[in-house]
Design an enzyme around this catalytic site. Structure first.
Site, PDB file in Angstrom:
ATOM      1  N   PHE A 143      -0.937  -9.481  19.771  1.00 32.10           N
ATOM      2  CA  PHE A 143      -0.393  -8.778  18.604  1.00 32.10           C
ATOM      3  C   PHE A 143      -1.349  -7.668  18.216  1.00 32.10           C
ATOM      4  O   PHE A 143      -2.524  -7.915  17.963  1.00 32.10           O
ATOM      5  CB  PHE A 143      -0.196  -9.731  17.420  1.00 32.10           C
ATOM      6  CG  PHE A 143       0.393  -9.023  16.226  1.00 32.10           C
ATOM      7  CD1 PHE A 143       1.773  -8.834  16.118  1.00 32.10           C
ATOM      8  CD2 PHE A 143      -0.418  -8.531  15.217  1.00 32.10           C
ATOM      9  CE1 PHE A 143       2.316  -8.163  15.030  1.00 32.10           C
ATOM     10  CE2 PHE A 143       0.129  -7.842  14.126  1.00 32.10           C
ATOM     11  CZ  PHE A 143       1.492  -7.664  14.026  1.00 32.10           C
ATOM     12  N   ASP A 228      -9.687  -5.845  19.788  1.00 33.38           N
ATOM     13  CA  ASP A 228      -8.969  -5.857  18.511  1.00 33.38           C
ATOM     14  C   ASP A 228      -9.490  -7.066  17.728  1.00 33.38           C
ATOM     15  O   ASP A 228      -9.084  -8.194  17.968  1.00 33.38           O
ATOM     16  CB  ASP A 228      -7.462  -5.958  18.773  1.00 33.38           C
ATOM     17  CG  ASP A 228      -6.650  -6.076  17.494  1.00 33.38           C
ATOM     18  OD1 ASP A 228      -7.246  -6.307  16.416  1.00 33.38           O
ATOM     19  OD2 ASP A 228      -5.415  -5.947  17.568  1.00 33.38           O
ATOM     20  N   LYS A 257      -7.779  -6.629   8.032  1.00 34.80           N
ATOM     21  CA  LYS A 257      -7.686  -7.894   7.282  1.00 34.80           C
ATOM     22  C   LYS A 257      -8.915  -8.155   6.401  1.00 34.80           C
ATOM     23  O   LYS A 257      -9.038  -7.537   5.358  1.00 34.80           O
ATOM     24  CB  LYS A 257      -7.391  -9.042   8.242  1.00 34.80           C
ATOM     25  CG  LYS A 257      -6.044  -8.864   8.959  1.00 34.80           C
ATOM     26  CD  LYS A 257      -5.376 -10.142   9.403  1.00 34.80           C
ATOM     27  CE  LYS A 257      -3.911  -9.920   9.675  1.00 34.80           C
ATOM     28  NZ  LYS A 257      -3.577  -9.371  10.986  1.00 34.80           N
TER      29      LYS A 257
HETATM   30  C1  LIG Z   1      -2.861  -8.267  11.554  1.00 31.41           C
HETATM   31  C2  LIG Z   1      -3.238  -7.723  12.866  1.00 31.41           C
HETATM   32  C3  LIG Z   1      -2.971  -6.396  13.220  1.00 31.41           C
HETATM   33  C4  LIG Z   1      -2.189  -5.449  12.337  1.00 31.41           C
HETATM   34  O1  LIG Z   1      -2.803  -5.190  11.114  1.00 31.41           O
HETATM   35  P1  LIG Z   1      -1.945  -4.549   9.918  1.00 31.41           P
HETATM   36  O2  LIG Z   1      -2.926  -4.409   8.800  1.00 31.41           O
HETATM   37  O3  LIG Z   1      -0.835  -5.516   9.619  1.00 31.41           O
HETATM   38  O4  LIG Z   1      -1.423  -3.243  10.385  1.00 31.41           O
HETATM   39  C5  LIG Z   1      -3.400  -5.952  14.456  1.00 31.41           C
HETATM   40  N1  LIG Z   1      -4.076  -6.762  15.304  1.00 31.41           N
HETATM   41  C6  LIG Z   1      -4.369  -8.041  14.981  1.00 31.41           C
HETATM   42  C7  LIG Z   1      -5.151  -8.880  15.946  1.00 31.41           C
HETATM   43  C8  LIG Z   1      -3.941  -8.565  13.767  1.00 31.41           C
HETATM   44  O5  LIG Z   1      -4.193  -9.857  13.468  1.00 31.41           O
END
Ligand SMILES: *Cc1c(COP(=O)(O)O)cnc(C)c1O
Length: 405
Positions: A143, A228, A257
């Protein structure tokens, strides 16, 4: 003209739900107030929060340091335009690059934007150093966000047909399979992008040897390795950054986050040698704006001062030990994760039943799939909270077992 009620009653608020565009199935409750590990709804019900604002509220709800930093900065300078440096931007940049072992940082407001930035930097690297290579290898089940490019990077099976045509240039390979990744590399590849622990996909850690292998592949072909760490960063996995568990260092780290403790903030960090954007090639109205910078700085300093990544490691061990004990009497399987990013499986269909029952009993839990429960509490969590959570969740699992059969 329609007036918002001065004292909004619960009935009025419930009626006002029809004004919100439907994008999520939400429970009926309406959140009103938070403090530490707890959040209250408009009916005065109190919830122990193991969703933590979706792995965001690392210091708990409305922490003092965040309140003060935001109030002070709001009284000094709220916004200065992205065309100018501002003071908290430089203070935060200096601290964040130092603790992350990186050289340069670009700030944005959401995780998706940070990943967009990483994708752009990887493509720029391809344009400058790899004869225009632009493809990025990502993982199945990953994700990376909800902009069109980050949705295209994401490896969620059921997103494949959504919003076609997708952004071109992403190849998805199975997780922890180095041969598959190696086979996907071609002259067009400029980067590999992974979550060190897949979060939304249901908490699946990448093997240490696999990460080491990815680093070698990238070095071999001059490609960038992107971590990420939007969910795993800022202490969540028991170290300040998940890459520190692996013994290798990525070229780009993205954060989101927890970095703002609830204030919308994200970052892309990289090394001096990848400082490749020309003026005007990347930016945004709210990038590195003072309120967000003050929030980020306050959160980072508090994480370090209270050594909350060590608490995440210790509480994570305790949580896994207690879950393992409970698995002898409850249908808990495949306990996994790192620090305070933990998941376990239940029989198919049982997880949403359990989260629903827990909510009625004053506990917030997340079910990323019909068979999985994910735990991502604030990093201030203590053993007593974990004991309370497990007592409520155990009751709910026993009840759900009789429903599901
Ligand atoms: C939550 C998340 C995102 C996206 O972040 P947003 O602030 O919702 O745009 C991208 N990568 C990972 C691993 C995430 O947990």
């Amino acid at each position: 003209m329609i007036h918002v009620q001065e004292v909004a009653t619960v009935d009025w608020l419930n009626e006002a739900k029809k004004n919100v565009l439907s994008t999520a199935v939400r429970p009926e409750i309406i959140m009103e107030r938070g403090e530490g590990m707890h959040i209250w709804d408009t009916c005065g019900n109190k919830y122990l929060d193991f969703v933590g604002g979706w792995a965001v509220n690392c210091l708990g709800h409305s922490p003092q340091v965040l309140q003060q930093a935001l109030a002070n900065q709001a009284g000094t300078l709220v916004h200065a335009s992205p065309a100018y440096y501002n003071k908290p931007m430089l203070e935060f940049s200096a601290q964040l690059t130092e603790v992350s072992g990186m050289d340069r940082v670009f700030f944005a407001s959401s995780g998706s934007e940070a990943n967009e930035s990483a994708i752009k930097l990887a493509r720029k690297h391809g344009a400058v150093h790899l004869n225009g290579a632009y493809e990025i290898i990502t993982l199945q089940g990953s994700f990376h966000g909800r902009t069109l490019a980050t949705m295209s990077a994401t490896g969620k099976q059921h997103w494949k047909p959504l919003y076609a045509p997708k952004v071109d240039g992403f190849r998805h390979v199975p997780i922890n399979d180095l041969d598959a990744c190696f086979a996907a590399v071609n002259n067009n590849t400029c980067a590999i992008m992974v979550e060190p622990v897949q979060g939304e996909g249901g908490v699946h850690p990448l093997d240490e040897a696999y990460l080491y292998g990815l680093r070698k592949i990238c070095d071999m072909y001059g490609m960038l390795l992107i971590f990420d760490e939007i969910q795993t960063g800022m202490g969540r996995t028991g170290k300040l950054f998940a890459y520190e568990h692996s013994g290798i260092k990525p070229d780009i780290i993205t954060l989101g986050k927890g970095i703002g403790g609830g204030f919308p903030l994200s970052a892309m960090l990289t090394l001096e040698k990848h400082n490749l954007f020309q003026p005007g090639e990347q930016g945004g109205t709210y990038c590195a704006q003072p309120l967000a910078m003050a929030a980020g700085l306050a959160v980072l300093q508090e994480l370090l001062k209270r050594n909350l990544s060590a608490n995440a490691a210790a509480q994570g061990h305790y949580l896994i030990r207690r879950l393992t004990e409970l698995s002898s009497e409850l249908p808990i399987r495949n306990i996994r994760g790192q620090g305070l990013l933990i998941a376990f499986d239940l029989p198919e269909g049982m997880a949403p039943v359990v989260t629903g029952l827990c909510m009625d009993k004053g506990l917030l839990l997340n079910a990323p799939s019909p068979s999985t429960i994910r735990l991502m509490p604030p990093l201030i969590v203590k053993e007593a909270h974990i004991d309370e959570m497990l007592a409520i969740a155990s009751d709910a699992m026993n009840e759900a077992a009789s429903h599901v059969g």
